[in-house]
Design a protein around this motif. Sequence first.
Motif, PDB file in Angstrom:
ATOM      1  N   ASP A   1       2.643  10.160   0.232  1.00  0.00           N
ATOM      2  CA  ASP A   1       3.082  11.036  -1.134  1.00  0.00           C
ATOM      3  C   ASP A   1       3.306   9.969  -2.060  1.00  0.00           C
ATOM      4  N   GLY A   2       2.735   8.755  -2.094  1.00  0.00           N
ATOM      5  CA  GLY A   2       2.855   7.788  -3.223  1.00  0.00           C
ATOM      6  C   GLY A   2       4.076   6.950  -3.232  1.00  0.00           C
ATOM      7  N   ARG A   3       5.035   7.245  -2.598  1.00  0.00           N
ATOM      8  CA  ARG A   3       6.475   6.557  -2.597  1.00  0.00           C
ATOM      9  C   ARG A   3       6.099   5.091  -2.058  1.00  0.00           C
ATOM     10  N   SER A   4       7.057   4.464  -2.515  1.00  0.00           N
ATOM     11  CA  SER A   4       7.182   2.864  -1.980  1.00  0.00           C
ATOM     12  C   SER A   4       8.046   2.961  -0.694  1.00  0.00           C
ATOM     13  N   ASN A   5       7.868   1.956   0.176  1.00  0.00           N
ATOM     14  CA  ASN A   5       8.172   1.999   1.649  1.00  0.00           C
ATOM     15  C   ASN A   5       9.636   2.084   1.653  1.00  0.00           C
ATOM     16  N   ASP A   6      10.372   1.708   0.434  1.00  0.00           N
ATOM     17  CA  ASP A   6      11.989   1.862   0.781  1.00  0.00           C
ATOM     18  C   ASP A   6      12.461   2.933  -0.257  1.00  0.00           C
TER      19      ASP A   6
ATOM     20  N   MET B   1       0.790  -1.228  -0.143  1.00  0.00           N
ATOM     21  CA  MET B   1      -0.135   0.085  -0.190  1.00  0.00           C
ATOM     22  C   MET B   1       1.017   1.195  -0.061  1.00  0.00           C
ATOM     23  N   ALA B   2       0.419   2.290  -0.985  1.00  0.00           N
ATOM     24  CA  ALA B   2       1.225   3.335  -1.033  1.00  0.00           C
ATOM     25  C   ALA B   2       1.500   4.204   0.105  1.00  0.00           C
ATOM     26  N   ARG B   3       2.459   5.064   0.470  1.00  0.00           N
ATOM     27  CA  ARG B   3       2.425   6.113   1.347  1.00  0.00           C
ATOM     28  C   ARG B   3       1.711   7.196   0.958  1.00  0.00           C
TER      29      ARG B   3
ATOM     30  N   SER C   1       5.752   1.951  10.568  1.00  0.00           N
ATOM     31  CA  SER C   1       4.767   2.903  10.483  1.00  0.00           C
ATOM     32  C   SER C   1       3.488   2.596  11.308  1.00  0.00           C
ATOM     33  N   ASP C   2       2.462   3.245  11.432  1.00  0.00           N
ATOM     34  CA  ASP C   2       1.247   2.851  11.976  1.00  0.00           C
ATOM     35  C   ASP C   2       0.432   1.552  11.498  1.00  0.00           C
ATOM     36  N   LYS C   3       1.140   1.274  10.238  1.00  0.00           N
ATOM     37  CA  LYS C   3       0.399   0.088   9.619  1.00  0.00           C
ATOM     38  C   LYS C   3       1.266  -1.027   9.726  1.00  0.00           C
ATOM     39  N   ASP C   4       2.224  -0.946  10.632  1.00  0.00           N
ATOM     40  CA  ASP C   4       3.187  -1.921  11.044  1.00  0.00           C
ATOM     41  C   ASP C   4       4.129  -2.292   9.928  1.00  0.00           C
ATOM     42  N   GLU C   5       4.343  -1.211   9.037  1.00  0.00           N
ATOM     43  CA  GLU C   5       5.258  -1.735   7.857  1.00  0.00           C
ATOM     44  C   GLU C   5       6.710  -0.848   7.989  1.00  0.00           C
ATOM     45  N   ILE C   6       7.913  -1.373   7.586  1.00  0.00           N
ATOM     46  CA  ILE C   6       9.095  -0.555   7.611  1.00  0.00           C
ATOM     47  C   ILE C   6       9.175   0.473   6.405  1.00  0.00           C
TER      48      ILE C   6
END
Lengths: 248, 248, 248, 248, 248, 248
Positions: free
Chosen positions: F5-10, F1-3, F166-171
């Motif tokens: 501003d549309g960036r990927s997590n890394d 799922m996108a951030r 993140s609050d969605k438990d993603e790095i």
Amino acid sequence: MARLDGRSNDELRKVNITRHYLKHPAGSVLVEFGDTKVICTATIQPKVPKFLRGTGSGWLAAEYSLLPGATETRVAREVTRGKVSGRTQEIQRLIGRSLRSVMDLKALGEKSIMIDCDVIQADGGTRTASITGAFIALVDALETIYDPQTVFPVKDFLAAISVGVSDKDEIILDLCYEEDSKAAVDMNVVMTGNGDFVEIQGTGEEHPFSHKQLTGLLATAESGIDELISYQKDILGNYLGWRIGREP
Amino acid sequence: MARLDGRSNDELRKVNITRHYLKHPAGSVLVEFGDTKVICTATIQPKVPKFLRGTGSGWLAAEYSLLPGATETRVAREVTRGKVSGRTQEIQRLIGRSLRSVMDLKALGEKSIMIDCDVIQADGGTRTASITGAFIALVDALETIYDPQTVFPVKDFLAAISVGVSDKDEIILDLCYEEDSKAAVDMNVVMTGNGDFVEIQGTGEEHPFSHKQLTGLLATAESGIDELISYQKDILGNYLGWRIGREP
Amino acid sequence: MARLDGRSNDELRKVNITRHYLKHPAGSVLVEFGDTKVICTATIQPKVPKFLRGTGSGWLAAEYSLLPGATETRVAREVTRGKVSGRTQEIQRLIGRSLRSVMDLKALGEKSIMIDCDVIQADGGTRTASITGAFIALVDALETIYDPQTVFPVKDFLAAISVGVSDKDEIILDLCYEEDSKAAVDMNVVMTGNGDFVEIQGTGEEHPFSHKQLTGLLATAESGIDELISYQKDILGNYLGWRIGREP
Amino acid sequence: MARLDGRSNDELRKVNITRHYLKHPAGSVLVEFGDTKVICTATIQPKVPKFLRGTGSGWLAAEYSLLPGATETRVAREVTRGKVSGRTQEIQRLIGRSLRSVMDLKALGEKSIMIDCDVIQADGGTRTASITGAFIALVDALETIYDPQTVFPVKDFLAAISVGVSDKDEIILDLCYEEDSKAAVDMNVVMTGNGDFVEIQGTGEEHPFSHKQLTGLLATAESGIDELISYQKDILGNYLGWRIGREP
Amino acid sequence: MARLDGRSNDELRKVNITRHYLKHPAGSVLVEFGDTKVICTATIQPKVPKFLRGTGSGWLAAEYSLLPGATETRVAREVTRGKVSGRTQEIQRLIGRSLRSVMDLKALGEKSIMIDCDVIQADGGTRTASITGAFIALVDALETIYDPQTVFPVKDFLAAISVGVSDKDEIILDLCYEEDSKAAVDMNVVMTGNGDFVEIQGTGEEHPFSHKQLTGLLATAESGIDELISYQKDILGNYLGWRIGREP
Amino acid sequence: MARLDGRSNDELRKVNITRHYLKHPAGSVLVEFGDTKVICTATIQPKVPKFLRGTGSGWLAAEYSLLPGATETRVAREVTRGKVSGRTQEIQRLIGRSLRSVMDLKALGEKSIMIDCDVIQADGGTRTASITGAFIALVDALETIYDPQTVFPVKDFLAAISVGVSDKDEIILDLCYEEDSKAAVDMNVVMTGNGDFVEIQGTGEEHPFSHKQLTGLLATAESGIDELISYQKDILGNYLGWRIGREP
């Protein structure tokens, strides 16, 4: 129309300068502009700030303070508030610059003059009374170290006065506190015995002022300064007054 | 053997208190103990410190300061050094405690008295002159708000004096600066009109003192205080002096 | 004879104001007077200082700072020196007074405008650039809360410029740092779109100046201010410029 | 009638001094007067304050502090309040003066002794416990640099105790916090092994005291000091105790 | 190869926690990690910082200080230097964050816990000893206000330890001062009873460290934390230990 | 799922570094990580702190500040609050330690580098942008005094980045302000061009993190640092980039 205390618009309050007011400092006066009373002292210190060391030139700095009981409502000591207020800083920088403008700092040599202006009663015009009185304390202090072979390190007389535009749109001289707090325009002028300007600080925060008003303010200030410098010459007398601006 | 200024050992310097010295504060005096000169003012403020709010009781606090030109070598302003010195703190706490000891703070109600003691010339004994002069400024200030239906909130007269053991091992009263700087023992005593002690602060850092010397110091102090309180009664006059310690 | 950078004596440096320079503050500009660059922001706060609470009137205050890398030699941060310098205090008081002089603080209502002028590069005239740029940031900030039913709380345009007497005894406009450090007389002038004076601060510490020089300085300043206000009108455009000083 | 903790009026609380309490400082003790517990350390520094440089004479200064958890209600750190309180300043000046009174600062040479008194638990009498304990830390620190060819720089024993007039109008010794907070008169007395007074500080802010009460207070203090100095002699032992006040 | 004091690389120094060390604070311990000794207290205050008022949530903050005699060379008091050092600020923010991570601030309600960590003797690891000891003081303090109907506001055990890469390139646990001052890498780790990380702060200013070293450091820290938490469980005992992390 | 501003997590935000941003300092850049904008300057001073005088070794220190208009709500100047906040102190100590880790202070000689990082717009990651940008300013400043006979005093490249859970438990990598304020875990990582760790600072005040999460965070940070160091190499170019870590 007469002013609060019956003065005419271009009339100074009663001015009085008591020389040798304290026993310790090299120079000390009590200066009174009406109910405004300031103790001005001049102390000579054998060293100069870092930026002047080794230059052969001297320095003069000034400090200014209101005693807590000087004003209508007691004013907190600056040490209690933890810092020197913006107003105090402006005034002490103004006093220092003004007095330095008539000094020959090279002739003074590597010494510092510390001027202290402590207001014991305030009724408007404390900064102009301070400059006018401190000038006398300065001359008295320098006399204590004067060597007749050299130049006396004061080049000219110096005095200061306030002018303003009153709430009745009239130009008035030497404002007392009540006049000052109502004035539309407030201006302080510092001038030399030679009739030149050292400082002009005019502010019309509430009512910007026109070029024509400015012309009137400056003329009124010049006449007030003339009178103050005559008084300074009287109280210093020929003996000391003669020394100012003369070659050895 | 005579003292520096010809006084006998148990003689006070010339004492003078000028009432109503400034126009703004509720009470103000210039107090002189010889060449020591202090402006003492008393200002009434309509609120009390937090710990007294809602108790119905009033407060009195004191501040003390030396003007830069008051001493032989110019003393830096405390705001410049950034803090109140230990010496100043001790003195202003002493002045406050002493004056509170003769006040009826309940009778004052929830108001604060702020005492300011500003030394314009120092020659020893500035703290004792401050207490003795501030007492008069306090009475004058309280008179401005006195309601004859109530108790006047001053319960007794109060004065302070210094005593010491001189470098010639003699007990002397009211030390001037030069005597003080040479003294083996230095003691300040604060007493009431009733002859009780409010404060005794004696220190023999250089020369600890014997029980017998202590007895002599206290007797000399008591006679000096007597004289000061007589003078206070004179200058307040019957009208005001009568009010102190009386029921309504 | 030409100036350091080839300008004529009454010529401004290149002036540039970039609106909407930062994303967070209500109003923000980058103002450039030649190499002098200042970020000016205007923030609206929903409360006023104590002395205005309940009066219905608003307030404006200003802060000024030099970034450490703004000057030729790195300047220490004021928090490191522990206090705001006298120079900074004078400048921020001047900026505040000047902007308040063209505001209708009643029309603003009980809100405060906080102006921040942070100099990122200094080459003389930082206070005049700050006033001239902050005026635009102020108008932009007020537009964000403007209610067309009411008076826009800015009454007139406002700009500031420096003038001086050069070391060649010529009157010059908009001094760069090198000119400023050599000038005999240094004067800052703040004026309204209507041609009235808000502030005049002139100092001739090194060389007191004559009445004739004063006349020349003021005329030169007035022409510089005219040009700055024209530029302000251009960049605000008709839409916003029209609102200033108009009834709703 | 017995006191809160069953003591008779002229009885000390249990006194305990633990020597060598910390591993780093040259001298360190934990001193206990009942529940009052203070860590006293003495550190030797190779330089003296400016006013003593080149005189061959040494110095001693003291600092005092309450840990936040030392009192019934947590006391804010002085660094948080931004300044040393008046009370702290008075106490650290008292500790310094008292210890200096029994030192031979010439014999010490150009070194400074820094005394730190940190109260970890407060129950009245923290300043008298500090002086009495710091004396032992001082002797232990000086022993680490003692050169048998020279005079040991401590001239006499030194101890301090509090006395007061209780709310039942009785004279009591070594007041705990609850007694102290109710006392009409509060007095601290510092004396030497020789029976001389170094400091007397008595205050009767709430209840001025008579000459007769003063006599009683001093006698009670003297007996308490006697006991403390005996205890100090015991814990230092013959080896170190013998050195105090002896020629080499 | 053995360490300075003969410990193996993954061995803790002797740990000791004395509960109920002072009589006034709600919770207080003396914690010892070898020669490092810290007094930790926990005080409960009936109000919260502004940003939490009305939210129903509580707060915990921490302060940290070194006593002047705690270190090899006397360390100046922070009030004397006029400000809290950067090092102190980092440590007290770390202690606060760490303890808050195991608290249920909602369950605490609108109260604040003030943690004070005062180091009386320092030999490395003062911040990890502070966290480990303050946890016990916190639990003891909360027990004094515990209402069995509600959740005990501590969710898990918490301890902290230091690890490092020694000058011999070995990974070592619980560094004493001498080891710490020579270490190439210094890391502090704070973990919960559940084995999760609360804080990792590792710095290799002199020698950046590899991924492999990082893995070793973390494993060593984890085993040290396990041991500390077992010790905490022992000294709290079943009665109190059982309460942590349990529903009512 | 996108951030947001549309960036990927890394994925990093757009990074930009403008060299030679100001005319006075020896090195100066504007660094942008998305909307985060920081002016970093490096100034060379001819002296070192006291503890290094005479050692032949140089020093580097850093200061950090937020301009009042940099954040969503105006942030008060630190000089107004009277002290540097704990957060600022932590950041400037981190920047200083990080840059010193890649310097050869012996090769620098007895000079100091002063780094100033002034945030003109803040949107998360101000400390990592400061370190990454200041590295370039440092290299540019040192080039101005480089003597080709000697070692260039920078040993390796250096960059910093934030990672979090993140609050969605993603790095996630390089958190903007909104992500940062919601993150469960927040970690800053500083690494060299060689792939070693200089600093790891991770905190899970709200949610302690597992060993597995830690592994993920470090891997994500390492890939971000790689990218930043490639960018640094590009903008320095072969000429300067080649000099780093080389013998003369």
